[in-house]
Design a protein around this motif. Structure first.
Motif, short mmCIF file in Angstrom:
data_model
loop_
_atom_site.label_atom_id
_atom_site.label_comp_id
_atom_site.label_asym_id
_atom_site.label_seq_id
_atom_site.Cartn_x
_atom_site.Cartn_y
_atom_site.Cartn_z
N LYS A 1 1.18 -1.46 0.08
CA LYS A 1 0.08 -0.02 0.04
C LYS A 1 0.68 1.23 0.16
O LYS A 1 0.54 2.32 -0.62
CB LYS A 1 -1.18 0.40 1.50
N LEU A 2 2.02 0.95 0.67
CA LEU A 2 3.01 2.31 1.01
C LEU A 2 3.33 3.23 -0.43
O LEU A 2 3.63 3.55 -0.62
CB LEU A 2 3.89 2.49 1.69
N ALA B 1 3.18 6.22 -2.49
CA ALA B 1 3.93 6.67 -2.59
C ALA B 1 3.98 7.29 -4.89
O ALA B 1 4.94 8.00 -4.85
CB ALA B 1 5.46 6.30 -2.86
N ARG B 2 3.23 6.25 -5.15
CA ARG B 2 3.57 6.04 -6.53
C ARG B 2 2.88 7.58 -7.33
O ARG B 2 3.39 8.48 -7.75
CB ARG B 2 3.42 5.61 -7.54
N ARG B 3 1.48 7.87 -6.26
CA ARG B 3 0.67 8.61 -6.62
C ARG B 3 0.97 9.84 -6.06
O ARG B 3 1.35 11.19 -6.79
CB ARG B 3 -0.98 8.18 -5.27
N ILE B 4 2.24 10.05 -5.18
CA ILE B 4 2.16 11.43 -4.13
C ILE B 4 3.74 11.86 -5.30
O ILE B 4 3.56 12.60 -5.30
CB ILE B 4 3.48 10.46 -3.03
N GLU B 5 4.10 10.74 -5.56
CA GLU B 5 5.44 11.20 -6.60
C GLU B 5 4.62 12.22 -8.45
O GLU B 5 5.10 12.91 -8.22
CB GLU B 5 6.74 10.32 -7.64
N LEU C 1 10.00 6.52 -1.35
CA LEU C 1 9.66 7.71 -2.66
C LEU C 1 10.76 8.22 -3.00
O LEU C 1 11.62 8.57 -2.82
CB LEU C 1 8.76 9.32 -1.65
N ARG C 2 10.21 8.54 -4.29
CA ARG C 2 11.78 8.41 -5.08
C ARG C 2 12.96 10.04 -4.78
O ARG C 2 13.82 9.98 -5.27
CB ARG C 2 11.59 8.16 -6.77
N PRO C 3 12.20 11.54 -5.58
CA PRO C 3 12.75 12.26 -5.51
C PRO C 3 13.20 12.90 -3.77
O PRO C 3 12.69 12.56 -3.27
CB PRO C 3 11.27 13.51 -5.55
N HIS C 4 14.03 13.56 -3.88
CA HIS C 4 14.21 14.04 -2.25
C HIS C 4 13.25 14.90 -1.88
O HIS C 4 12.34 15.56 -2.19
CB HIS C 4 15.03 15.46 -2.93
N VAL C 5 12.83 14.47 -0.23
CA VAL C 5 11.86 14.78 0.81
C VAL C 5 12.12 15.14 2.01
O VAL C 5 13.52 14.77 2.07
CB VAL C 5 10.70 14.15 1.01
N SER C 6 11.63 16.48 2.45
CA SER C 6 12.28 17.30 3.83
C SER C 6 11.43 16.56 4.97
O SER C 6 10.69 15.58 4.58
CB SER C 6 12.73 18.43 3.76
N MET C 7 11.75 16.14 5.59
CA MET C 7 11.54 15.60 7.23
C MET C 7 11.54 16.72 7.96
O MET C 7 12.72 17.02 8.46
CB MET C 7 11.54 14.06 7.44
N ASP C 8 9.82 16.61 9.14
CA ASP C 8 10.08 17.93 9.73
C ASP C 8 8.93 16.74 10.78
O ASP C 8 8.31 15.73 10.51
CB ASP C 8 9.82 18.58 10.26
N VAL D 1 -12.29 14.28 7.98
CA VAL D 1 -11.38 15.33 8.00
C VAL D 1 -10.93 15.16 6.08
O VAL D 1 -11.11 13.75 6.01
CB VAL D 1 -9.98 14.81 9.01
N THR D 2 -10.52 15.50 5.52
CA THR D 2 -10.78 15.10 3.77
C THR D 2 -8.29 14.45 4.23
O THR D 2 -7.77 15.87 3.91
CB THR D 2 -10.08 16.16 3.31
N VAL D 3 -8.70 12.91 3.72
CA VAL D 3 -7.25 12.54 2.99
C VAL D 3 -7.21 12.30 1.69
O VAL D 3 -8.18 11.74 1.79
CB VAL D 3 -6.71 11.16 4.44
N LYS D 4 -6.01 12.52 1.37
CA LYS D 4 -5.50 12.33 0.18
C LYS D 4 -5.27 11.18 0.18
O LYS D 4 -5.88 10.47 -1.12
CB LYS D 4 -4.64 13.88 -0.33
N TYR D 5 -4.40 10.91 0.73
CA TYR D 5 -3.57 9.01 1.09
C TYR D 5 -3.84 8.68 1.89
O TYR D 5 -2.93 8.95 3.01
CB TYR D 5 -2.32 9.45 0.04
N LEU D 6 -4.63 7.28 1.43
CA LEU D 6 -5.31 6.75 2.52
C LEU D 6 -5.31 5.38 2.39
O LEU D 6 -5.03 4.85 0.90
CB LEU D 6 -6.98 6.81 2.95
#
Ligand SMILES: O=P(O)(O)OC[C@H]1O[C@H](OP(=O)(O)OP(=O)(O)O)[C@H](O)[C@@H]1O
Ligand code: HPA
Ligand SMILES: [Mg+2]
Length: 183
Positions: free
Chosen positions: A23-24, A28-32, A60-67, A143-148
């Motif tokens: 699932k992840l 991840a493909r959709r988020i990319e 995830l393939r591209p660079h992402v930041s995390m906080d 709550v609207t959740v885009k990626y579930l």
């Protein structure tokens, strides 16, 4: 640790490690695709989202930041108090940023609905939500959740970051906690 190694405390494995991984990858493909060419900031909600964040970010393939933010509404019990407290705030200025909140579960929805409003008020360009689990029958606010990841029944679950009184977070699968453990 494997959920099958625990006798008695768990009634049923709801989502397996393999199902979570698949699932992840799908999310991840959709988020990319959706964030192509944009800088993305993943905001993980401590502590429950640690596993989802670690696995999603590495998928995830591209660079992402995390906080990270730490908020708490459950304390040591099984029901949301409805009062959300910030225990640790972000280090990142959100002005103009594309933010994706990463969560383990939407239960009553109170935590995320509060957090969404809080982050949106900080001048982000966009704020969306990725949550591994949702309990539709427990919703107190929408709550609207885009990626579930998965809709699950209204029962208390543990594993893959989710705890009961700080236990079971290190299970690889998501399982239903036997009522005798908390009643
Ligand atoms: O939709 P809701 O009813 O608000 O519940 C969801 C929230 O509750 C849990 O966090 P908790 O406050 O238990 O902290 P934790 O992540 O440290 O376990 C979970 O990780 C979510 O953040
Ligand atoms: O079902 C749950 N399990 C663990 N933590 C939680 N926080 C909200 N719902 C849950
Ligand atoms: Mg918790």
């Amino acid at each position: 640790m494997d959920a099958r190694e625990i006798d008695g405390d768990l009634t049923e494995v709801l989502v397996t490690e393999d199902q979570i991984r698949e699932k992840l990858a799908e999310l991840a493909r959709r988020i990319e695709a959706d964030y192509e060419g944009r800088d993305l900031l993943l905001v993980g909600v401590l502590k429950g989202a640690v596993m989802v964040m670690a696995d999603l970010a590495r998928e995830l393939r591209p660079h992402v930041s995390m906080d990270w933010m730490a908020v708490s509404s459950y304390g040591a019990g099984t029901h949301s108090s409805g009062v959300v407290r910030i225990l640790k705030d972000l280090d990142t200025d959100l002005t103009g940023r594309h933010v994706l909140i990463v969560e383990d579960i939407i239960d009553s929805g109170l935590t995320l609905s509060w957090l969404l409003g809080n982050l949106e008020s900080r001048g982000a360009e966009s704020v969306e939500i990725c949550a591994l689990l949702r309990k539709p029958d427990a919703a107190k606010v929408d709550v609207t959740v885009k990626y579930l990841g998965f809709d699950i029944p209204n029962q208390f679950v543990v594993g893959y970051g989710l705890d009961y009184a700080e236990r079971y977070r290190n299970l690889r699968d998501v399982a239903i906690l036997a009522p005798h453990v908390y009643s």
